[in-house]
Design a protein around this motif. Structure first.
Motif, PDB file in Angstrom:
ATOM      1  N   SER A   1      92.223   3.578  41.713  1.00  0.00           N
ATOM      2  CA  SER A   1      90.942   4.253  42.122  1.00  0.00           C
ATOM      3  C   SER A   1      90.549   4.313  43.637  1.00  0.00           C
ATOM      4  O   SER A   1      90.927   3.683  44.344  1.00  0.00           O
ATOM      5  N   PHE A   2      89.956   5.347  43.893  1.00  0.00           N
ATOM      6  CA  PHE A   2      89.303   5.275  45.224  1.00  0.00           C
ATOM      7  C   PHE A   2      88.385   3.976  45.242  1.00  0.00           C
ATOM      8  O   PHE A   2      88.368   3.414  46.467  1.00  0.00           O
ATOM      9  N   CYS A   3      87.660   3.797  44.145  1.00  0.00           N
ATOM     10  CA  CYS A   3      87.214   2.404  44.189  1.00  0.00           C
ATOM     11  C   CYS A   3      87.890   1.140  44.799  1.00  0.00           C
ATOM     12  O   CYS A   3      87.421   0.344  45.419  1.00  0.00           O
ATOM     13  N   GLY A   4      89.079   1.148  44.053  1.00  0.00           N
ATOM     14  CA  GLY A   4      90.183   0.076  44.673  1.00  0.00           C
ATOM     15  C   GLY A   4      90.446   0.270  46.050  1.00  0.00           C
ATOM     16  O   GLY A   4      90.451  -0.840  46.631  1.00  0.00           O
ATOM     17  N   ALA A   5      90.360   1.429  46.430  1.00  0.00           N
ATOM     18  CA  ALA A   5      90.716   1.579  47.910  1.00  0.00           C
ATOM     19  C   ALA A   5      89.561   1.168  48.635  1.00  0.00           C
ATOM     20  O   ALA A   5      89.682   0.237  49.827  1.00  0.00           O
ATOM     21  N   LEU A   6      88.258   1.420  48.330  1.00  0.00           N
ATOM     22  CA  LEU A   6      87.120   0.894  48.951  1.00  0.00           C
ATOM     23  C   LEU A   6      87.147  -0.533  49.042  1.00  0.00           C
ATOM     24  O   LEU A   6      86.821  -1.106  49.956  1.00  0.00           O
ATOM     25  N   ALA A   7      87.364  -1.281  47.755  1.00  0.00           N
ATOM     26  CA  ALA A   7      87.497  -2.659  47.818  1.00  0.00           C
ATOM     27  C   ALA A   7      88.394  -3.323  48.709  1.00  0.00           C
ATOM     28  O   ALA A   7      88.312  -4.415  49.332  1.00  0.00           O
ATOM     29  N   ASN A   8      89.672  -2.746  48.633  1.00  0.00           N
ATOM     30  CA  ASN A   8      90.548  -3.395  49.468  1.00  0.00           C
ATOM     31  C   ASN A   8      90.267  -3.264  51.041  1.00  0.00           C
ATOM     32  O   ASN A   8      90.455  -4.239  51.746  1.00  0.00           O
ATOM     33  N   SER A   9      89.882  -2.111  51.412  1.00  0.00           N
ATOM     34  CA  SER A   9      89.229  -1.984  52.810  1.00  0.00           C
ATOM     35  C   SER A   9      87.958  -2.986  52.972  1.00  0.00           C
ATOM     36  O   SER A   9      88.033  -3.682  54.011  1.00  0.00           O
TER      37      SER A   9
ATOM     38  N   LYS B   1      81.362 -16.650  55.621  1.00  0.00           N
ATOM     39  CA  LYS B   1      80.935 -16.864  54.470  1.00  0.00           C
ATOM     40  C   LYS B   1      81.650 -16.800  53.467  1.00  0.00           C
ATOM     41  O   LYS B   1      83.074 -16.219  53.592  1.00  0.00           O
ATOM     42  N   ARG B   2      81.387 -17.153  52.104  1.00  0.00           N
ATOM     43  CA  ARG B   2      82.322 -16.944  51.036  1.00  0.00           C
ATOM     44  C   ARG B   2      82.078 -15.727  50.268  1.00  0.00           C
ATOM     45  O   ARG B   2      80.971 -15.638  49.791  1.00  0.00           O
ATOM     46  N   ILE B   3      82.765 -14.913  50.191  1.00  0.00           N
ATOM     47  CA  ILE B   3      82.602 -13.559  49.715  1.00  0.00           C
ATOM     48  C   ILE B   3      83.469 -13.369  48.294  1.00  0.00           C
ATOM     49  O   ILE B   3      84.596 -13.513  48.377  1.00  0.00           O
ATOM     50  N   LEU B   4      82.728 -12.829  47.451  1.00  0.00           N
ATOM     51  CA  LEU B   4      83.441 -12.335  46.168  1.00  0.00           C
ATOM     52  C   LEU B   4      83.120 -10.940  46.082  1.00  0.00           C
ATOM     53  O   LEU B   4      82.069 -10.380  46.016  1.00  0.00           O
ATOM     54  N   VAL B   5      84.422 -10.035  45.740  1.00  0.00           N
ATOM     55  CA  VAL B   5      84.485  -8.684  45.602  1.00  0.00           C
ATOM     56  C   VAL B   5      85.013  -8.485  44.174  1.00  0.00           C
ATOM     57  O   VAL B   5      85.783  -9.171  43.685  1.00  0.00           O
ATOM     58  N   ILE B   6      83.865  -7.688  43.373  1.00  0.00           N
ATOM     59  CA  ILE B   6      84.446  -7.543  41.989  1.00  0.00           C
ATOM     60  C   ILE B   6      84.455  -6.027  41.961  1.00  0.00           C
ATOM     61  O   ILE B   6      83.573  -5.213  42.024  1.00  0.00           O
ATOM     62  N   LEU B   7      85.660  -5.693  41.797  1.00  0.00           N
ATOM     63  CA  LEU B   7      86.367  -4.184  41.346  1.00  0.00           C
ATOM     64  C   LEU B   7      85.778  -3.838  39.956  1.00  0.00           C
ATOM     65  O   LEU B   7      86.377  -4.309  38.983  1.00  0.00           O
ATOM     66  N   GLY B   8      84.748  -3.089  39.826  1.00  0.00           N
ATOM     67  CA  GLY B   8      84.379  -2.582  38.456  1.00  0.00           C
ATOM     68  C   GLY B   8      84.996  -1.571  37.877  1.00  0.00           C
ATOM     69  O   GLY B   8      84.563  -0.914  36.820  1.00  0.00           O
ATOM     70  N   HIS B   9      85.637  -0.778  38.757  1.00  0.00           N
ATOM     71  CA  HIS B   9      86.546   0.295  38.047  1.00  0.00           C
ATOM     72  C   HIS B   9      87.922  -0.402  37.305  1.00  0.00           C
ATOM     73  O   HIS B   9      88.682  -1.181  37.998  1.00  0.00           O
ATOM     74  N   PRO B  10      88.037   0.395  36.150  1.00  0.00           N
ATOM     75  CA  PRO B  10      89.015  -0.163  35.462  1.00  0.00           C
ATOM     76  C   PRO B  10      90.388  -0.050  36.054  1.00  0.00           C
ATOM     77  O   PRO B  10      91.489  -0.853  35.618  1.00  0.00           O
ATOM     78  N   SER B  11      90.742   0.688  36.887  1.00  0.00           N
ATOM     79  CA  SER B  11      91.918   1.069  37.781  1.00  0.00           C
ATOM     80  C   SER B  11      92.061   0.677  39.058  1.00  0.00           C
ATOM     81  O   SER B  11      91.255   1.094  39.908  1.00  0.00           O
TER      82      SER B  11
ATOM     83  N   VAL C   1      82.232  -3.056  43.496  1.00  0.00           N
ATOM     84  CA  VAL C   1      82.471  -1.789  43.946  1.00  0.00           C
ATOM     85  C   VAL C   1      82.806  -1.249  42.499  1.00  0.00           C
ATOM     86  O   VAL C   1      83.803  -1.722  41.710  1.00  0.00           O
ATOM     87  N   TYR C   2      82.194  -0.038  42.223  1.00  0.00           N
ATOM     88  CA  TYR C   2      82.000   0.709  40.992  1.00  0.00           C
ATOM     89  C   TYR C   2      81.911   2.269  41.243  1.00  0.00           C
ATOM     90  O   TYR C   2      81.133   2.483  42.012  1.00  0.00           O
ATOM     91  N   PRO C   3      82.452   3.079  40.335  1.00  0.00           N
ATOM     92  CA  PRO C   3      81.786   4.219  40.209  1.00  0.00           C
ATOM     93  C   PRO C   3      80.469   4.352  39.272  1.00  0.00           C
ATOM     94  O   PRO C   3      80.211   3.440  38.121  1.00  0.00           O
ATOM     95  N   ILE C   4      79.734   5.488  39.356  1.00  0.00           N
ATOM     96  CA  ILE C   4      78.711   6.065  38.586  1.00  0.00           C
ATOM     97  C   ILE C   4      79.410   6.797  37.489  1.00  0.00           C
ATOM     98  O   ILE C   4      79.756   7.888  37.957  1.00  0.00           O
ATOM     99  N   TRP C   5      79.091   6.446  36.353  1.00  0.00           N
ATOM    100  CA  TRP C   5      79.659   7.304  35.293  1.00  0.00           C
ATOM    101  C   TRP C   5      78.364   7.486  34.411  1.00  0.00           C
ATOM    102  O   TRP C   5      77.952   6.503  33.919  1.00  0.00           O
ATOM    103  N   TRP C   6      78.074   8.860  33.994  1.00  0.00           N
ATOM    104  CA  TRP C   6      76.836   9.024  33.059  1.00  0.00           C
ATOM    105  C   TRP C   6      75.803   8.389  33.746  1.00  0.00           C
ATOM    106  O   TRP C   6      74.990   7.877  32.784  1.00  0.00           O
TER     107      TRP C   6
END
Length: 192
Positions: free
Chosen positions: A16-24, A3-13, A80-85
């Motif tokens: 972050s752990f979100c970045g590690a999840l996206a990379n994994s 498949k053609r997969i697009l991963v969008i990391l929605g954490h500004p950094s 891939v992103y965090p829940i803030w507020w």
């Protein structure tokens, strides 16, 4: 099947752990033979404010034009992103506001309450981190951020099915727990 997969990391950094999840996830998907693109919106250059609503369309910056092209290319989109507020970070919301536009993501039908879902034929997976225990977010808060992303953005645009995986609480989580979550993200990428 590849498949053609697009991963969008929605954490500004990306650090972050979100970045590690996206990379994994990306590592797992590539290991399974999928073609993968990664967009880290914290590295994108764009105005996240839709200044005039839909009254007039703002000119898209080059990173937003590339973002739309990547969404068009993708068969499966992973956010891939965090829940803030209770919802996604403002930068991710601004990214979506700017690229999920009428004529790209949806089109209202003249004289009708219905609309055309222009991104049909794609699926999505949300990998979402939070400091709230996922069960509490689900049963007490009623998942406002998940519902916003799944129902009122992605499914509204025709993207379905949308799977949601919650990781939390991140705060004070052990290294062992985080490694387990990273392995889970990798498995999701392999099994897409």
């Amino acid at each position: 099947m590849s498949k053609r997969i697009l991963v969008i990391l929605g954490h500004p950094s990306k650090e972050s752990f979100c970045g590690a999840l996206a990379n994994s996830y990306v590592e797992g998907a590539k290991a399974a033979g999928h073609e993968v693109k990664l967009i880290s919106i914290g590295n994108q250059s764009f105005d996240p404010i839709l200044h005039n609503g839909y009254a007039s369309i703002q000119e898209l910056e080059p990173d937003l034009v590339s973002g739309q092209a990547a969404i068009t290319w993708a068969q499966h989109i992973v956010f891939v992103y965090p829940i803030w507020w209770g919802a996604m970070p403002a930068l991710l919301k601004g990214y979506i506001d700017r690229i999920f536009l009428p004529g790209f993501a949806f089109k209202y039908r003249e004289g009708s309450l219905f609309w055309d879902r222009l991104l049909s034929g794609r699926s999505a997976h949300l990998l979402v981190t939070m400091d709230t225990p996922p069960w509490y977010f689900r049963w007490v808060y009623r998942m406002p951020g998940h519902n916003q992303m799944k129902r009122t953005i992605l499914e509204f645009s025709g993207i379905k099915p949308v799977t949601v995986s919650s990781f939390g609480p991140i705060k004070d989580s052990s290294l062992q727990k985080r490694e387990k979550w990273l392995a889970q993200a990798n498995a999701y990428g392999r099994n897409t």
